[in-house]
Write a protein that holds these residues in place. Structure first.
Motif, PDB file in Angstrom:
ATOM      1  N   LYS A 241       0.854  -1.185   0.000  1.00  0.00           N
ATOM      2  CA  LYS A 241       0.000   0.000   0.000  1.00  0.00           C
ATOM      3  C   LYS A 241       0.888   1.233   0.000  1.00  0.00           C
ATOM      4  CE  LYS A 241      -4.222   0.897   2.578  1.00  0.00           C
ATOM      5  NZ  LYS A 241      -4.826   0.677   3.901  1.00  0.00           N
ATOM      6  N   HIS A 242       0.575   2.202  -0.841  1.00  0.00           N
ATOM      7  CA  HIS A 242       1.384   3.415  -0.896  1.00  0.00           C
ATOM      8  C   HIS A 242       0.471   4.634  -0.995  1.00  0.00           C
ATOM      9  CE1 HIS A 242       4.258   6.404  -1.919  1.00  0.00           C
ATOM     10  NE2 HIS A 242       5.252   5.557  -1.874  1.00  0.00           N
ATOM     11  N   PRO A 243       0.652   5.604  -0.092  1.00  0.00           N
ATOM     12  CA  PRO A 243      -0.299   6.715  -0.037  1.00  0.00           C
ATOM     13  C   PRO A 243      -0.252   7.611  -1.270  1.00  0.00           C
ATOM     14  CG  PRO A 243       1.543   7.131   1.434  1.00  0.00           C
ATOM     15  CD  PRO A 243       1.705   5.727   0.915  1.00  0.00           C
TER      16      PRO A 243
ATOM     17  N   GLN B  65      -3.921   7.317  -2.197  1.00  0.00           N
ATOM     18  CA  GLN B  65      -4.744   8.361  -1.571  1.00  0.00           C
ATOM     19  C   GLN B  65      -4.407   9.765  -2.017  1.00  0.00           C
ATOM     20  OE1 GLN B  65      -4.485   8.179   2.748  1.00  0.00           O
ATOM     21  NE2 GLN B  65      -3.891   6.059   2.650  1.00  0.00           N
ATOM     22  N   GLY B  66      -3.473   9.908  -2.935  1.00  0.00           N
ATOM     23  CA  GLY B  66      -3.110  11.258  -3.354  1.00  0.00           C
ATOM     24  C   GLY B  66      -2.460  12.077  -2.266  1.00  0.00           C
ATOM     25  N   ILE B  67      -1.669  11.427  -1.419  1.00  0.00           N
ATOM     26  CA  ILE B  67      -0.955  12.166  -0.373  1.00  0.00           C
ATOM     27  C   ILE B  67       0.449  12.498  -0.869  1.00  0.00           C
ATOM     28  CG2 ILE B  67       0.021  11.978   1.947  1.00  0.00           C
ATOM     29  CD1 ILE B  67      -2.494  10.329   2.674  1.00  0.00           C
ATOM     30  N   LYS B  68       0.859  13.726  -0.619  1.00  0.00           N
ATOM     31  CA  LYS B  68       2.165  14.227  -1.072  1.00  0.00           C
ATOM     32  C   LYS B  68       3.353  13.484  -0.475  1.00  0.00           C
ATOM     33  CE  LYS B  68       1.885  19.196  -1.921  1.00  0.00           C
ATOM     34  NZ  LYS B  68       2.072  20.489  -1.272  1.00  0.00           N
TER      35      LYS B  68
ATOM     36  N   GLN C 243       6.588  13.344   1.525  1.00  0.00           N
ATOM     37  CA  GLN C 243       6.797  14.178   2.703  1.00  0.00           C
ATOM     38  C   GLN C 243       8.236  14.160   3.184  1.00  0.00           C
ATOM     39  OE1 GLN C 243       3.475  14.259   5.548  1.00  0.00           O
ATOM     40  NE2 GLN C 243       2.548  12.708   4.257  1.00  0.00           N
TER      41      GLN C 243
ATOM     42  N   ILE D  95      10.236  11.439   5.385  1.00  0.00           N
ATOM     43  CA  ILE D  95       9.692  10.098   5.133  1.00  0.00           C
ATOM     44  C   ILE D  95      10.248   9.586   3.810  1.00  0.00           C
ATOM     45  CG2 ILE D  95       7.610   8.737   4.667  1.00  0.00           C
ATOM     46  CD1 ILE D  95       7.450   9.600   7.441  1.00  0.00           C
TER      47      ILE D  95
ATOM     48  N   MET E  84       0.213  16.776  -7.809  1.00  0.00           N
ATOM     49  CA  MET E  84      -0.996  15.941  -7.859  1.00  0.00           C
ATOM     50  C   MET E  84      -2.170  16.756  -7.311  1.00  0.00           C
ATOM     51  SD  MET E  84      -1.551  12.243  -6.044  1.00  0.00           S
ATOM     52  CE  MET E  84       0.032  11.659  -6.659  1.00  0.00           C
TER      53      MET E  84
ATOM     54  N   GLY F  73      -5.194  17.996  -5.383  1.00  0.00           N
ATOM     55  CA  GLY F  73      -5.793  17.601  -4.109  1.00  0.00           C
ATOM     56  C   GLY F  73      -4.843  16.891  -3.158  1.00  0.00           C
ATOM     57  N   ALA F  74      -3.552  16.830  -3.521  1.00  0.00           N
ATOM     58  CA  ALA F  74      -2.600  16.149  -2.640  1.00  0.00           C
ATOM     59  C   ALA F  74      -2.451  16.923  -1.334  1.00  0.00           C
ATOM     60  CB  ALA F  74      -1.243  16.009  -3.331  1.00  0.00           C
ATOM     61  N   THR F  75      -2.363  16.207  -0.247  1.00  0.00           N
ATOM     62  CA  THR F  75      -2.276  16.847   1.063  1.00  0.00           C
ATOM     63  C   THR F  75      -1.128  16.246   1.849  1.00  0.00           C
ATOM     64  OG1 THR F  75      -3.821  15.182   1.859  1.00  0.00           O
ATOM     65  CG2 THR F  75      -4.741  17.325   1.315  1.00  0.00           C
ATOM     66  N   ARG F  76      -0.765  16.926   2.915  1.00  0.00           N
ATOM     67  CA  ARG F  76       0.183  16.373   3.865  1.00  0.00           C
ATOM     68  C   ARG F  76      -0.564  15.961   5.097  1.00  0.00           C
ATOM     69  NH1 ARG F  76       5.675  19.948   3.308  1.00  0.00           N
ATOM     70  NH2 ARG F  76       6.316  18.883   1.404  1.00  0.00           N
ATOM     71  N   LYS F  77      -0.152  14.832   5.639  1.00  0.00           N
ATOM     72  CA  LYS F  77      -0.708  14.426   6.924  1.00  0.00           C
ATOM     73  C   LYS F  77       0.252  13.425   7.545  1.00  0.00           C
ATOM     74  CE  LYS F  77      -3.327  10.275   5.945  1.00  0.00           C
ATOM     75  NZ  LYS F  77      -4.264   9.428   6.656  1.00  0.00           N
TER      76      LYS F  77
ATOM     77  N   LEU G  23       1.521  10.030   8.628  1.00  0.00           N
ATOM     78  CA  LEU G  23       1.252   8.728   8.021  1.00  0.00           C
ATOM     79  C   LEU G  23       1.348   7.614   9.056  1.00  0.00           C
ATOM     80  CD1 LEU G  23       3.406   9.038   4.758  1.00  0.00           C
ATOM     81  CD2 LEU G  23       0.945   9.468   5.016  1.00  0.00           C
TER      82      LEU G  23
ATOM     83  N   HIS H 176       3.609  11.150  12.431  1.00  0.00           N
ATOM     84  CA  HIS H 176       3.819   9.873  11.759  1.00  0.00           C
ATOM     85  C   HIS H 176       3.998   8.770  12.801  1.00  0.00           C
ATOM     86  CE1 HIS H 176       4.478  12.114   8.083  1.00  0.00           C
ATOM     87  NE2 HIS H 176       5.508  12.758   8.604  1.00  0.00           N
TER      88      HIS H 176
ATOM     89  N   ASP I  82      -1.472   3.840   6.050  1.00  0.00           N
ATOM     90  CA  ASP I  82      -1.342   4.577   4.798  1.00  0.00           C
ATOM     91  C   ASP I  82      -0.316   3.943   3.872  1.00  0.00           C
ATOM     92  OD1 ASP I  82      -3.047   6.940   5.502  1.00  0.00           O
ATOM     93  OD2 ASP I  82      -1.572   7.077   7.117  1.00  0.00           O
ATOM     94  N   LEU I  83       0.748   3.421   4.471  1.00  0.00           N
ATOM     95  CA  LEU I  83       1.868   2.919   3.672  1.00  0.00           C
ATOM     96  C   LEU I  83       2.305   1.589   4.275  1.00  0.00           C
ATOM     97  CD1 LEU I  83       4.901   5.192   2.733  1.00  0.00           C
ATOM     98  CD2 LEU I  83       5.103   2.749   3.044  1.00  0.00           C
TER      99      LEU I  83
END
Lengths: 178, 178
Positions: free
Chosen positions: A162-164, A168-171, A173, A176, B1, B3-7, B9, B136, B153-154
């Protein structure tokens, strides 16, 4: 274990998942913790990069040398080919350096250079064969050729479950991914 | 991308191969290189251990806290169970600490504690859910339960392709295995 011995290991991290370079950094950290001498040569990372690992290496006083131009190898480009071969010349020097120079040499993303046939597996294996016997060499990257897997002592495949970025469209970071 | 966001993980390293803890150490090193605050809690490593990573952490000024007794969990032993649950109490505290306390919390080998049903997946997920959103959390160990994989997420699976201890009778070596 009866007959168990110590020797320098050839370690390969391959597969399509995260963690190939990251686990090599972990080996670097662990070896550095023991006062061992470690160097990492990075084939893909840009020479002017200032990634988390480069900053960490600077703070730790270990060498991480970016050899590349930030490209992902296309296999087509003469410029990238000559940059990669120039990088390999430096790698060879480090792999074959006198025993006291390094306990561990890490060749990050080197498999691409073999995959694109800029560098033959035979040459890599020949150089590994001639290294000081206690020296560990770590090679990372996708598409590790079967001949390298056969030659290596320890091979791990990092599989992406699984890769965000994908899922999921996560940047990407800082801290990481880089 | 778009809608890409940071959060923050949730990252899982699982599988039977080498590199789960090692890649977590690499994440630690990279994050530390960027000046982020990182802590690792190790469920299996002995409290009195002096492994390569512990020595490295001491030199770097980052926290690696061994919670265990050097055992491999049997799932049978009341002593180990209570030690593991005591460890989890500390993990919870770190996961839920104020945002400025940590950028990354690493729970090394925690999957065993869930696998042996000493700790429920529901409790782990509940605590992860309540953490500061930019934090994270990295969880490592074999047998990651499917529910944790679904929540993360990953996820990378480290697959053993070749291992010298198994295949060639080569000793575990300082700076590589520990």
């Amino acid at each position: 274990m009866a007959g168990a011995t110590r020797k320098g290991l050839v370690i390969v991290h391959t597969g399509d998942g995260k963690g190939k370079t990251t686990a090599a950094l972990g080996l670097m950290m662990r070896a550095w913790g023991r006062g061992m001498k470690v160097i990492m040569l990075q084939f893909i990372k840009n020479k002017n990069a200032n990634w988390g690992e480069i900053r960490a290496a600077r703070k730790m006083g270990v060498e991480i040398i970016p050899l590349g131009d930030g490209f992902v190898f296309s296999g087509e480009d003469e410029y990238n080919r000559s940059l990669a071969l120039e990088g390999w010349t430096l790698c060879k020097e480090k792999i074959l350096a006198p025993p006291e120079a390094y306990d561990m040499v890490i060749l990050d993303e080197i498999t691409y250079v073999i995959h694109y046939k800029w560098l033959s597996l035979e040459e890599v294996v020949d150089v590994l064969d001639r290294r000081p016997p206690m020296r560990h060499v770590v090679l990372t990257g996708r598409h590790a050729p079967q001949g390298l897997i056969d030659y290596a002592d320890l091979v791990t495949e990092m599989r992406m479950i699984k890769h965000p970025l994908v899922d999921q469209g996560i940047k990407a970071q800082p801290g990481i991914e880089f």
